[in-house]
Motif scaffolding. Structure first.
Motif, PDB file in Angstrom:
ATOM      1  N   ALA A   1      -0.970   2.803  12.673  1.00 17.42           N
ATOM      2  CA  ALA A   1      -1.599   1.507  12.377  1.00 17.42           C
ATOM      3  C   ALA A   1      -1.228   1.012  10.987  1.00 17.42           C
ATOM      4  N   LEU A   2      -1.215   1.912   9.993  1.00 14.24           N
ATOM      5  CA  LEU A   2      -0.820   1.513   8.634  1.00 14.24           C
ATOM      6  C   LEU A   2       0.609   0.995   8.608  1.00 14.24           C
TER       7      LEU A   2
ATOM      8  N   THR B   1       0.634   2.736   1.175  1.00 19.73           N
ATOM      9  CA  THR B   1       0.910   3.055   2.580  1.00 19.73           C
ATOM     10  C   THR B   1       2.076   4.025   2.707  1.00 19.73           C
TER      11      THR B   1
ATOM     12  N   TYR C   1      -5.430   5.157  18.857  1.00 23.15           N
ATOM     13  CA  TYR C   1      -6.161   6.415  19.098  1.00 23.15           C
ATOM     14  C   TYR C   1      -6.484   6.587  20.588  1.00 23.15           C
TER      15      TYR C   1
ATOM     16  N   ALA D   1      -3.946   6.513  12.703  1.00 26.09           N
ATOM     17  CA  ALA D   1      -4.085   5.840  11.402  1.00 26.09           C
ATOM     18  C   ALA D   1      -2.722   5.609  10.761  1.00 26.09           C
TER      19      ALA D   1
ATOM     20  N   MET E   1      -5.601   0.646  14.899  1.00 31.71           N
ATOM     21  CA  MET E   1      -5.858   2.079  14.816  1.00 31.71           C
ATOM     22  C   MET E   1      -6.671   2.560  16.028  1.00 31.71           C
TER      23      MET E   1
ATOM     24  N   LEU F   1      -6.455  11.147  15.652  1.00 33.27           N
ATOM     25  CA  LEU F   1      -6.962  10.083  14.776  1.00 33.27           C
ATOM     26  C   LEU F   1      -6.049   9.878  13.571  1.00 33.27           C
ATOM     27  N   SER F   2      -5.556  10.970  13.004  1.00 34.22           N
ATOM     28  CA  SER F   2      -4.637  10.859  11.862  1.00 34.22           C
ATOM     29  C   SER F   2      -3.336  10.192  12.290  1.00 34.22           C
TER      30      SER F   2
ATOM     31  N   LEU G   1      -6.189  -4.006  10.958  1.00 33.19           N
ATOM     32  CA  LEU G   1      -5.882  -2.596  10.722  1.00 33.19           C
ATOM     33  C   LEU G   1      -6.698  -1.690  11.642  1.00 33.19           C
ATOM     34  N   PHE G   2      -8.026  -1.905  11.672  1.00 31.58           N
ATOM     35  CA  PHE G   2      -8.875  -1.031  12.483  1.00 31.58           C
ATOM     36  C   PHE G   2      -8.679  -1.275  13.986  1.00 31.58           C
TER      37      PHE G   2
END
Length: 600
Positions: free
Chosen positions: A53-54, A214, A89, A50, A85, A46-47, A81-82
């Motif tokens: 995605a950023l 970011t 993931y 993220a 992400m 997940l990290s 963004l989401f």
């Protein structure tokens, strides 16, 4: 939107590319070694998603600035963004799953490419879009480019088990950046608002803040990943040193082939190089008679059942026999089930065990030969002397023949008892009441007891005491024990005999009032040719112990000096009705070899 000069455009494009490459490389750093750690796997995935995605999100806005496209920051920006992400993931999660390699590579690449293209076209969801046009061919080309770049990046990353990240990060970053450029060329959007200088300056300040935050987030995650990876590599190096310096062979088996073997294992199998073993089936050097044992061990381990060490016999690369003890566990590597084995060389132990067994055999044979020679030599010496006297003609006494006959009988008795211990025999097993056998024993020895002024007291109770065995052999045991008690009681006395049942066992207890047996002699009871009698052979109790053992029973001896000795003969209770179709007259014939000492 006001026009930017060419140098400014290239500066923004290079900045966007740098951020995208940095984010891609950081993502691979974060998921590289940690996908094998089950408890932390989802957190690191997940990290990593993220961070990627950023980077892609900020890259998108910077490319918009560099290409003089309208910048709109509203609710669609959060969706962008989401959305990216989540796609990243699920793509990374699928890449580390247990599915077939080709399937997971294609699906994860499709999802990641979809997320990248999704970022370019979600701006069409904005309320401020008035008109738009899309070049379908260019969109398809951008999607294919993103898919191929992502697939090849994932392929390189997986081939090196997550340890090779520079080139995969470069490919993923370049493909994402190229997809943005082609995506912006493939779509033309007309917005309902006019971007004034004040609003542009406001957007630029907001973008500068977002860019700074970011960059700091990606840099912080990059430092964290680098720090944890160094710790991980340090631990991995320690474990690697333990494995490589182990005296035992440590290996990995994948699909019935050797995938990894440490240095000790290569030396154990006399392999000059890794190619002599790695990649070859495990059955190549395993002796044929052990193939089924290995297959059974793999099946049991695959089911997650623990099992103890298994002894297997191999041939080394040079054909030398190798005896080993193998312990096996199941684990997972790169999403596949593999077996980790520890192989210990027990060739020396086997040799020592064989030498010890041979030494014990020689020792027993020597002891037995010495005893036989000693016991038979005495009567033979007497016979030789009498024969010499008779041959000389100086004596003609009939008593000599009686003595010679007695000595020959003694030799015959010794040989008979030895044959009983050695040769294979046929036993006739039947159900007998131990009370009947003991009554006959007492009747046989009653006269001898009276001659020695000894009273025999027998208590057998009223309950039948059933056993299953050979009547004559059990009678011989009782005669030997009772006769020894009579001969030990020089001054007379009383012998108490009790027969009773305790649960599933029958106990015959014989107590005398003799002088007792010293502790140093107690330890030697039952040994061949050990006797305290002047004319004893030392085989009576040895034969008795063997007979009782063959009947699955045991003999226990206790003694007190000056008070007497107690023999307890314990046999299993076996009622005739307990046997299917059995009765007191049922007889079973069983052949017993010398080695089958525990069975009749």
């Amino acid at each position: 939107m006001s026009e930017l000069i060419v140098s400014d455009k290239w500066m923004f494009l290079l900045l966007a590319l740098a951020i995208n490459l940095f984010a891609s490389f950081t993502m691979y750093n974060m998921i590289g070694p940690f996908k094998l750690v089950r408890k932390l796997r989802h957190y690191w995935l997940l990290s990593g998603a993220a961070v990627y995605a950023l980077g892609l999100w900020v890259c998108h806005f910077i490319v918009l600035i560099a290409t003089d496209n309208m910048i709109v920051i509203d609710w669609t920006s959060v969706i962008n963004l989401f959305g990216v992400m989540l796609c990243a993931y699920f793509s990374l999660w699928l890449l580390g799953s247990e599915r077939p390699f080709v399937m997971k590579l294609l699906l994860s690449s499709l999802i990641m490419a979809s997320g990248t293209v999704f970022l370019d076209y979600t701006s069409l969801l904005s309320d401020q879009v008035e008109e738009y046009s899309v070049k379908t061919g260019l969109v398809c080309f951008a999607y294919i480019l993103s898919f191929m770049g992502t697939a090849y990046s994932f392929f390189l990353f997986q081939q090196k088990n997550g340890t090779y990240r520079m080139l995969p990060g470069l490919l993923l970053g370049l493909s994402g950046f190229a997809t943005h450029l082609l995506g912006l060329l493939a779509i033309t959007v007309l917005y309902s608002i006019v971007l004034t200088t004040d609003r542009l300056n406001e957007y630029m300040r907001l973008l500068a803040v977002i860019l700074g935050i970011t960059t700091l987030v990606i840099f912080a995650f990059s430092l964290l990943a680098s720090f944890v990876e160094r710790r991980y590599n340090a631990m991995n190096e320690r474990y690697k040193q333990l494995v490589e310096n182990s005296m035992d062979m440590i290996a990995i088996i994948r699909e019935d082939s050797w995938e990894y073997i440490n240095g000790s294992g290569l030396r154990m199998f006399e392999a000059d190089e890794e190619a002599d073993m790695l990649g070859k089936p495990i059955y190549t050097h395993l002796q044929t008679k052990c193939h089924m044992d290995m297959k059974r061990m793999l099946e049991v381990t695959a089911q997650g059942t623990e099992q103890g060490p298994v002894e297997l016999e191999w041939n080394t690369v040079k054909g030398k026999p190798l005896y080993t003890e193998v312990v096996q566990t199941r684990t997972r590597m790169s999403g596949e089930t593999v077996f980790q084995v520890i192989v210990r060389d027990i060739s020396e132990r086997k040799k020592n065990e064989e030498l010890l067994i041979n030494s014990e055999k020689l020792y027993v044979a020597g002891q037995l030969a010495a005893g036989i020679a000693h016991e038979i030599r005495n009567p033979l010496t007497s016979l030789k002397g009498f024969l010499q006297l008779l041959a000389s003609g100086r004596q003609n006494n009939k008593n000599y023949f009686d003595i010679m006959k007695s000595e020959l009988s003694r030799i015959e008795s010794i040989v008979s008892e030895l044959l009983m211990l050695s040769k294979p025999q046929i036993y006739e097993l039947s159900h007998k009441d131990i009370r009947h056998i003991m009554n006959e024993t007492v009747t046989l020895l009653e006269a001898q007891a009276l001659l020695h002024n000894i009273e025999m007291e027998l208590n057998t109770g009223e309950e039948p005491l059933w056993i299953r065995g050979v009547e004559n052999q059990l009678k011989q045991v009782f005669i030997n024990v009772v006769k020894n008690a009579i001969e030990a009681m020089i001054d007379g006395g009383r012998i108490r005999i009790q027969c009773f049942r305790q649960g599933d066992q029958i106990t015959v207890r014989i107590e005398d009032c003799g002088p007792g047996i010293p502790d140093e002699q107690m330890a030697k009871i039952g040994q061949p040719f050990y006797t305290t009698k002047e004319k004893g052979t030392g085989l009576g109790l040895m034969v008795s112990y063997k007979i009782v053992d063959n009947h699955q029973g045991s003999i226990h001896v206790t003694s007190s000096l000056g008070e007497g000795t107690t023999f307890e003969i314990v046999l299993p209770y076996c009622e005739p009705a307990a046997e299917a179709g059995g009765g007191s007259g049922k007889v079973t014939r069983i052949h017993r070899n010398r080695q089958d000492e525990g069975d009749l």
